[in-house]
Design an enzyme around this catalytic site. Structure first.
Site, PDB file in Angstrom:
ATOM      1  N   LEU A  64       0.827  -1.207   0.000  1.00  0.00           N
ATOM      2  CA  LEU A  64       0.000   0.000   0.000  1.00  0.00           C
ATOM      3  C   LEU A  64       0.862   1.258   0.000  1.00  0.00           C
ATOM      4  O   LEU A  64       2.036   1.222   0.370  1.00  0.00           O
ATOM      5  CB  LEU A  64      -0.914  -0.033   1.231  1.00  0.00           C
ATOM      6  CG  LEU A  64      -1.805  -1.275   1.334  1.00  0.00           C
ATOM      7  CD1 LEU A  64      -2.612  -1.249   2.632  1.00  0.00           C
ATOM      8  CD2 LEU A  64      -2.737  -1.371   0.132  1.00  0.00           C
ATOM      9  N   PRO A  65       0.253   2.394  -0.391  1.00  0.00           N
ATOM     10  CA  PRO A  65       1.065   3.607  -0.569  1.00  0.00           C
ATOM     11  C   PRO A  65       1.463   4.329   0.711  1.00  0.00           C
ATOM     12  O   PRO A  65       2.414   5.102   0.686  1.00  0.00           O
ATOM     13  CB  PRO A  65       0.158   4.501  -1.432  1.00  0.00           C
ATOM     14  CG  PRO A  65      -1.224   4.014  -1.202  1.00  0.00           C
ATOM     15  CD  PRO A  65      -1.115   2.552  -0.911  1.00  0.00           C
ATOM     16  N   THR A  99       5.991   0.624   2.197  1.00  0.00           N
ATOM     17  CA  THR A  99       7.003   1.443   2.865  1.00  0.00           C
ATOM     18  C   THR A  99       6.270   2.453   3.734  1.00  0.00           C
ATOM     19  O   THR A  99       5.588   3.347   3.213  1.00  0.00           O
ATOM     20  CB  THR A  99       7.888   2.188   1.845  1.00  0.00           C
ATOM     21  OG1 THR A  99       8.518   1.243   1.004  1.00  0.00           O
ATOM     22  CG2 THR A  99       8.939   3.020   2.556  1.00  0.00           C
ATOM     23  N   LYS A 174      14.953   0.302   5.170  1.00  0.00           N
ATOM     24  CA  LYS A 174      14.422   0.724   3.857  1.00  0.00           C
ATOM     25  C   LYS A 174      14.556   2.235   3.670  1.00  0.00           C
ATOM     26  O   LYS A 174      14.954   2.705   2.602  1.00  0.00           O
ATOM     27  CB  LYS A 174      12.958   0.276   3.760  1.00  0.00           C
ATOM     28  CG  LYS A 174      12.142   0.921   2.664  1.00  0.00           C
ATOM     29  CD  LYS A 174      12.537   0.452   1.285  1.00  0.00           C
ATOM     30  CE  LYS A 174      11.731   1.213   0.226  1.00  0.00           C
ATOM     31  NZ  LYS A 174      12.172   0.960  -1.118  1.00  0.00           N
ATOM     32  N   LYS A 249       7.686  10.897   0.156  1.00  0.00           N
ATOM     33  CA  LYS A 249       7.266  10.241   1.403  1.00  0.00           C
ATOM     34  C   LYS A 249       8.483   9.623   2.104  1.00  0.00           C
ATOM     35  O   LYS A 249       8.683   9.792   3.306  1.00  0.00           O
ATOM     36  CB  LYS A 249       6.235   9.141   1.084  1.00  0.00           C
ATOM     37  CG  LYS A 249       5.851   8.297   2.294  1.00  0.00           C
ATOM     38  CD  LYS A 249       4.993   7.092   1.923  1.00  0.00           C
ATOM     39  CE  LYS A 249       5.789   6.016   1.191  1.00  0.00           C
ATOM     40  NZ  LYS A 249       5.053   4.768   1.024  1.00  0.00           N
TER      41      LYS A 249
HETATM   42  P1  NAD Z   1       0.803   2.445  -6.328  1.00  0.00           P
HETATM   43  O1  NAD Z   1       0.180   3.737  -5.942  1.00  0.00           O
HETATM   44  O2  NAD Z   1       1.067   2.157  -7.757  1.00  0.00           O
HETATM   45  O3  NAD Z   1      -0.057   1.225  -5.737  1.00  0.00           O
HETATM   46  C1  NAD Z   1      -0.659   1.238  -4.483  1.00  0.00           C
HETATM   47  C2  NAD Z   1      -2.028   0.612  -4.635  1.00  0.00           C
HETATM   48  O4  NAD Z   1      -2.635   0.458  -3.350  1.00  0.00           O
HETATM   49  C3  NAD Z   1      -3.001   1.458  -5.484  1.00  0.00           C
HETATM   50  O5  NAD Z   1      -3.453   0.678  -6.561  1.00  0.00           O
HETATM   51  C4  NAD Z   1      -4.121   1.809  -4.501  1.00  0.00           C
HETATM   52  O6  NAD Z   1      -5.391   1.858  -5.125  1.00  0.00           O
HETATM   53  C5  NAD Z   1      -4.030   0.649  -3.538  1.00  0.00           C
HETATM   54  N1  NAD Z   1      -4.654   0.904  -2.246  1.00  0.00           N
HETATM   55  C6  NAD Z   1      -4.585   2.006  -1.473  1.00  0.00           C
HETATM   56  N2  NAD Z   1      -5.291   1.815  -0.336  1.00  0.00           N
HETATM   57  C7  NAD Z   1      -5.778   0.541  -0.390  1.00  0.00           C
HETATM   58  C8  NAD Z   1      -6.568  -0.249   0.471  1.00  0.00           C
HETATM   59  N3  NAD Z   1      -7.003   0.208   1.647  1.00  0.00           N
HETATM   60  N4  NAD Z   1      -6.885  -1.510   0.083  1.00  0.00           N
HETATM   61  C9  NAD Z   1      -6.454  -2.008  -1.097  1.00  0.00           C
HETATM   62  N5  NAD Z   1      -5.698  -1.287  -1.968  1.00  0.00           N
HETATM   63  C10 NAD Z   1      -5.371  -0.031  -1.610  1.00  0.00           C
HETATM   64  O7  NAD Z   1       2.149   2.372  -5.473  1.00  0.00           O
HETATM   65  P2  NAD Z   1       3.411   1.417  -5.746  1.00  0.00           P
HETATM   66  O8  NAD Z   1       4.385   2.140  -6.594  1.00  0.00           O
HETATM   67  O9  NAD Z   1       2.928   0.054  -6.116  1.00  0.00           O
HETATM   68  O10 NAD Z   1       4.019   1.384  -4.266  1.00  0.00           O
HETATM   69  C11 NAD Z   1       3.430   0.614  -3.233  1.00  0.00           C
HETATM   70  C12 NAD Z   1       4.355   0.646  -2.026  1.00  0.00           C
HETATM   71  O11 NAD Z   1       5.632   0.130  -2.393  1.00  0.00           O
HETATM   72  C13 NAD Z   1       4.604   2.060  -1.486  1.00  0.00           C
HETATM   73  O12 NAD Z   1       4.635   2.008  -0.080  1.00  0.00           O
HETATM   74  C14 NAD Z   1       5.958   2.431  -2.056  1.00  0.00           C
HETATM   75  O13 NAD Z   1       6.645   3.382  -1.254  1.00  0.00           O
HETATM   76  C15 NAD Z   1       6.644   1.073  -2.099  1.00  0.00           C
HETATM   77  N6  NAD Z   1       7.693   0.921  -3.116  1.00  0.00           N
HETATM   78  C16 NAD Z   1       7.474   1.323  -4.399  1.00  0.00           C
HETATM   79  C17 NAD Z   1       8.491   1.149  -5.335  1.00  0.00           C
HETATM   80  C18 NAD Z   1       8.303   1.578  -6.780  1.00  0.00           C
HETATM   81  O14 NAD Z   1       9.304   1.548  -7.536  1.00  0.00           O
HETATM   82  N7  NAD Z   1       7.107   1.945  -7.205  1.00  0.00           N
HETATM   83  C19 NAD Z   1       9.701   0.548  -4.970  1.00  0.00           C
HETATM   84  C20 NAD Z   1       9.872   0.119  -3.663  1.00  0.00           C
HETATM   85  C21 NAD Z   1       8.854   0.312  -2.742  1.00  0.00           C
END
Ligand code: NAD
Length: 305
Positions: A64-65, A99, A174, A249
């Site tokens: 989740l975000p 994260t 992280k 963030k």
């Molecule tokens: P994203 O915004 O693409 O995906 C997050 C998803 O979570 C969205 O589809 C959103 O609709 C969903 N969501 C939010 N609240 C929800 C809930 N209550 N129930 C179900 N779904 C819900 O973000 P991302 O890029 O996939 O990143 C996700 C996590 O991973 C973040 O914490 C980010 O910091 C971490 N991260 C991302 C990357 C990257 O390269 N994108 C790399 C490492 C870590």
């Protein structure tokens, strides 16, 4: 295994797809119907509600975000919504890959423990490319035996599984990594702009620095100059990847941790300031490598390597 997966965005989508590829049954829940449809197209089933998603699940994974989203999912947002923790089978393992700040991870794990459940924090590194290729690094916090239980499953989505320490330690490791990543990406963009402003070809300069002492992941795997790496977000108008909002963030989380521990992190503070300016100037919706545009100062990176 029967797996409930929450959050099938840029990272969670390909992670869930890799679990399905490995033969697991994955039931997904996301707030965005289009993403659920995409997961279903790759072999998942859709759950109508978070509680339905966890029914019969042996493992629960969330990607989740934000801390608010993770807290809302697991603990609920007040009397109206009790969250899912008590609906999860006590024998199931809960792995939060989001994260978020270490304090929230510790609070989630403590509440899970009170309810007789086990929750570990397992944020990841490796980006969307790593999520797709199944080469992520998982950085876990929680009881060693729970991390070992999670390991085989995490290894279907990643190449490295580290146990950083107790609950929350995965998040701390992280954000140290991502503070460094933010600094390295900004430094890489700065060096590339300097070279181009002085007549160098960005692809040639990248090749030179990749084999020299300035070499780093941002330069070699995720080059911020458009056209240098066909697969990198920079070559696709900085779409997809790791959003500027998410980098902001992480840089905020790093500075909050530094304040609490009285650590000296001037480069992290500067990177937070740079990405903050960049977001405010229109960069918010793009991949974090678009910090290159911040350095372009009116002469947009040309799209030519
Ligand atoms: P994203 O915004 O693409 O995906 C997050 C998803 O979570 C969205 O589809 C959103 O609709 C969903 N969501 C939010 N609240 C929800 C809930 N209550 N129930 C179900 N779904 C819900 O973000 P991302 O890029 O996939 O990143 C996700 C996590 O991973 C973040 O914490 C980010 O910091 C971490 N991260 C991302 C990357 C990257 O390269 N994108 C790399 C490492 C870590």
């Amino acid at each position: 295994m029967n797996i409930a997966f929450f959050g099938v965005g840029n990272m969670g989508g390909p992670m869930a797809a890799n679990l399905i590829q490995a033969g697991h049954t994955v039931r997904v829940f996301d707030l965005l119907p289009a993403l659920v449809e995409a997961a279903v197209a790759s072999g998942a089933t859709a759950a109508a509600s978070p509680r339905e998603a966890v029914t019969g699940a042996e493992v629960v994974i969330s990607m989740l975000p934000s801390a608010a989203a993770a807290q809302g999912l697991y603990l609920g947002d007040g009397a109206a919504d009790a969250g899912i923790l008590d609906a999860i089978d006590p024998a199931a393992l809960i792995v939060d890959c989001s994260t978020i700040d270490a304090a929230t991870s510790r609070a989630l794990a403590a509440r899970a423990d009170e309810l007789g459940r086990v929750l570990i924090d397992a944020p990841v590194s490796g980006g969307v490319g790593g999520a797709r290729a199944g080469t992520l690094t998982f950085i876990c916090g929680g009881p060693a035996e729970a991390v070992e239980r999670a390991r085989p499953l995490l290894e279907t989505m990643g190449r490295n599984v580290f146990h950083a320490g107790d609950s929350g330690a995965g998040q701390t490791a992280k954000i140290c990594n991502n503070m460094l990543l933010g600094i390295l990406m900004a430094g890489t963009a700065e060096a590339l702009q300097l070279g181009v402003d002085n007549g160098l070809d960005p692809a040639v300069l990248s090749a030179i620095m990749a084999e020299s002492s300035g070499s780093n992941w941002a330069l070699k795997v995720y080059n911020p100059w458009p056209g240098v790496m066909p697969e990198a977000p920079a070559s696709h108008d900085y779409q997809g990847g790791f959003g500027v909002a998410l980098m902001n963030k992480d840089l905020r989380l790093a500075q909050e941790a530094a304040l609490r521990s009285c650590s000296t992190t001037p480069l992290g503070a500067l990177a937070k300031s740079l990405y903050g300016f960049h977001a405010a100037a229109g960069g918010e919706g793009y991949d974090f490598s678009s910090i290159q545009r911040f350095y372009a100062r009116g002469h947009e990176p040309s799209g030519q390597a």
